[in-house]
Design a protein around this motif. Structure first.
Motif, PDB file in Angstrom:
ATOM      1  N   GLY A  92     -10.227   4.575   3.061  1.00 57.65           N
ATOM      2  CA  GLY A  92      -9.076   3.943   2.419  1.00 57.65           C
ATOM      3  C   GLY A  92      -9.114   3.976   0.904  1.00 57.65           C
ATOM      4  O   GLY A  92      -8.306   3.327   0.254  1.00 57.65           O
ATOM      5  N   LEU A  93     -10.059   4.722   0.332  1.00 54.43           N
ATOM      6  CA  LEU A  93     -10.160   4.838  -1.122  1.00 54.43           C
ATOM      7  C   LEU A  93     -10.055   6.294  -1.539  1.00 54.43           C
ATOM      8  O   LEU A  93     -10.810   7.136  -1.064  1.00 54.43           O
ATOM      9  CB  LEU A  93     -11.488   4.265  -1.630  1.00 54.43           C
ATOM     10  CG  LEU A  93     -11.734   4.400  -3.133  1.00 54.43           C
ATOM     11  CD1 LEU A  93     -10.724   3.570  -3.927  1.00 54.43           C
ATOM     12  CD2 LEU A  93     -13.161   4.008  -3.479  1.00 54.43           C
ATOM     13  N   GLU A  94      -9.120   6.571  -2.428  1.00 58.53           N
ATOM     14  CA  GLU A  94      -8.972   7.904  -3.024  1.00 58.53           C
ATOM     15  C   GLU A  94      -9.248   7.783  -4.516  1.00 58.53           C
ATOM     16  O   GLU A  94      -8.776   6.851  -5.166  1.00 58.53           O
ATOM     17  CB  GLU A  94      -7.559   8.440  -2.795  1.00 58.53           C
ATOM     18  CG  GLU A  94      -7.206   8.596  -1.327  1.00 58.53           C
ATOM     19  CD  GLU A  94      -5.732   8.906  -1.107  1.00 58.53           C
ATOM     20  OE1 GLU A  94      -4.992   9.134  -2.086  1.00 58.53           O
ATOM     21  OE2 GLU A  94      -5.318   8.890   0.065  1.00 58.53           O
ATOM     22  N   THR A 131      -2.538   1.319  -6.678  1.00 54.67           N
ATOM     23  CA  THR A 131      -3.382   2.055  -7.617  1.00 54.67           C
ATOM     24  C   THR A 131      -3.983   1.116  -8.646  1.00 54.67           C
ATOM     25  O   THR A 131      -3.393   0.111  -9.027  1.00 54.67           O
ATOM     26  CB  THR A 131      -2.606   3.166  -8.357  1.00 54.67           C
ATOM     27  OG1 THR A 131      -1.500   2.582  -9.028  1.00 54.67           O
ATOM     28  CG2 THR A 131      -2.127   4.233  -7.404  1.00 54.67           C
ATOM     29  N   THR A 137      -6.874   4.869  -5.728  1.00 55.80           N
ATOM     30  CA  THR A 137      -5.740   4.587  -4.854  1.00 55.80           C
ATOM     31  C   THR A 137      -6.274   4.016  -3.561  1.00 55.80           C
ATOM     32  O   THR A 137      -7.134   4.626  -2.909  1.00 55.80           O
ATOM     33  CB  THR A 137      -4.908   5.853  -4.587  1.00 55.80           C
ATOM     34  OG1 THR A 137      -4.472   6.377  -5.848  1.00 55.80           O
ATOM     35  CG2 THR A 137      -3.705   5.549  -3.711  1.00 55.80           C
ATOM     36  N   VAL A 138      -5.789   2.843  -3.205  1.00 59.17           N
ATOM     37  CA  VAL A 138      -6.198   2.170  -1.977  1.00 59.17           C
ATOM     38  C   VAL A 138      -5.098   2.371  -0.946  1.00 59.17           C
ATOM     39  O   VAL A 138      -3.931   2.072  -1.202  1.00 59.17           O
ATOM     40  CB  VAL A 138      -6.439   0.663  -2.243  1.00 59.17           C
ATOM     41  CG1 VAL A 138      -6.603  -0.101  -0.947  1.00 59.17           C
ATOM     42  CG2 VAL A 138      -7.645   0.483  -3.141  1.00 59.17           C
ATOM     43  N   THR A 139      -5.494   2.905   0.209  1.00 59.94           N
ATOM     44  CA  THR A 139      -4.532   3.170   1.286  1.00 59.94           C
ATOM     45  C   THR A 139      -4.803   2.329   2.529  1.00 59.94           C
ATOM     46  O   THR A 139      -4.139   2.507   3.541  1.00 59.94           O
ATOM     47  CB  THR A 139      -4.547   4.662   1.659  1.00 59.94           C
ATOM     48  OG1 THR A 139      -5.865   5.005   2.107  1.00 59.94           O
ATOM     49  CG2 THR A 139      -4.150   5.533   0.468  1.00 59.94           C
ATOM     50  N   LEU A 188       0.846  -1.197   0.000  1.00 65.03           N
ATOM     51  CA  LEU A 188       0.000   0.000   0.000  1.00 65.03           C
ATOM     52  C   LEU A 188       0.874   1.236   0.000  1.00 65.03           C
ATOM     53  O   LEU A 188       1.951   1.216   0.582  1.00 65.03           O
ATOM     54  CB  LEU A 188      -0.912   0.004   1.227  1.00 65.03           C
ATOM     55  CG  LEU A 188      -1.937  -1.108   1.287  1.00 65.03           C
ATOM     56  CD1 LEU A 188      -2.756  -0.996   2.554  1.00 65.03           C
ATOM     57  CD2 LEU A 188      -2.840  -1.120   0.083  1.00 65.03           C
ATOM     58  N   PRO A 189       0.442   2.305  -0.617  1.00 62.30           N
ATOM     59  CA  PRO A 189      -0.788   2.415  -1.396  1.00 62.30           C
ATOM     60  C   PRO A 189      -0.682   1.641  -2.706  1.00 62.30           C
ATOM     61  O   PRO A 189       0.400   1.432  -3.235  1.00 62.30           O
ATOM     62  CB  PRO A 189      -0.925   3.911  -1.646  1.00 62.30           C
ATOM     63  CG  PRO A 189       0.470   4.434  -1.585  1.00 62.30           C
ATOM     64  CD  PRO A 189       1.212   3.552  -0.626  1.00 62.30           C
TER      65      PRO A 189
END
Length: 150
Positions: A52-54, A7, A18-20, A4-5
């Protein structure tokens, strides 16, 4: 384990996700609506904490239809299905895991709506539900998913 992150992108690349935060569960849904949205025998989801999602790039638009408790978001350019928010589960978001290069995110841990499942559509999911898990079961399912990932 995926770093993480991470993409992922829609088919045309206009939207980047983007997953964080690590997924809390993965699922295959066999409902008729998901089959039509995914043009497949079932849809795949990875559930993430919503924070956790951008999302970047072009703004996603609402897709799908019907009077379901879901808001499906799609790329406004290629119309690819990106993620879903479910009313009453505001702390989670269901993201299409195949948008990422993380094969472990695509393998379903649970199957839902199995009463609508096509008879030949089988997955390796550890848990199956005719409809959806009861809300009080999500905690133990997420714990079992986490334990399986470590």
């Amino acid at each position: 384990m995926t770093q993480l992150p991470a993409t992922g992108r829609c088919r045309c690349g206009a939207v980047t996700l983007t997953v964080t935060a690590l997924p809390v569960m993965t699922a295959a849904c066999h409902c008729t609506g998901c089959r039509k949205m995914s043009a497949s025998a079932f849809s795949l989801s990875m559930m993430l904490p919503a924070e956790g999602l951008e999302v970047s790039g072009v703004a996603p638009v609402r897709g799908g239809a019907g009077e379901e408790p879901c808001t499906h978001m799609c790329c406004s350019v290629c119309h690819g299905w990106l993620f879903t928010r479910i009313t009453g589960m505001d702390g989670l978001v269901n993201v299409r895991p195949t948008l990422f290069d993380a094969p472990d995110w695509a393998m379903p841990f649970i199957e839902t709506m199995c009463e609508e499942k096509l008879p030949w559509a089988n997955t390796p999911a550890a848990h199956r539900f005719d409809r959806f898990p009861e809300p009080e079961d999500f905690g133990s399912l997420m714990e079992a998913y986490r334990d399986r990932q470590t």
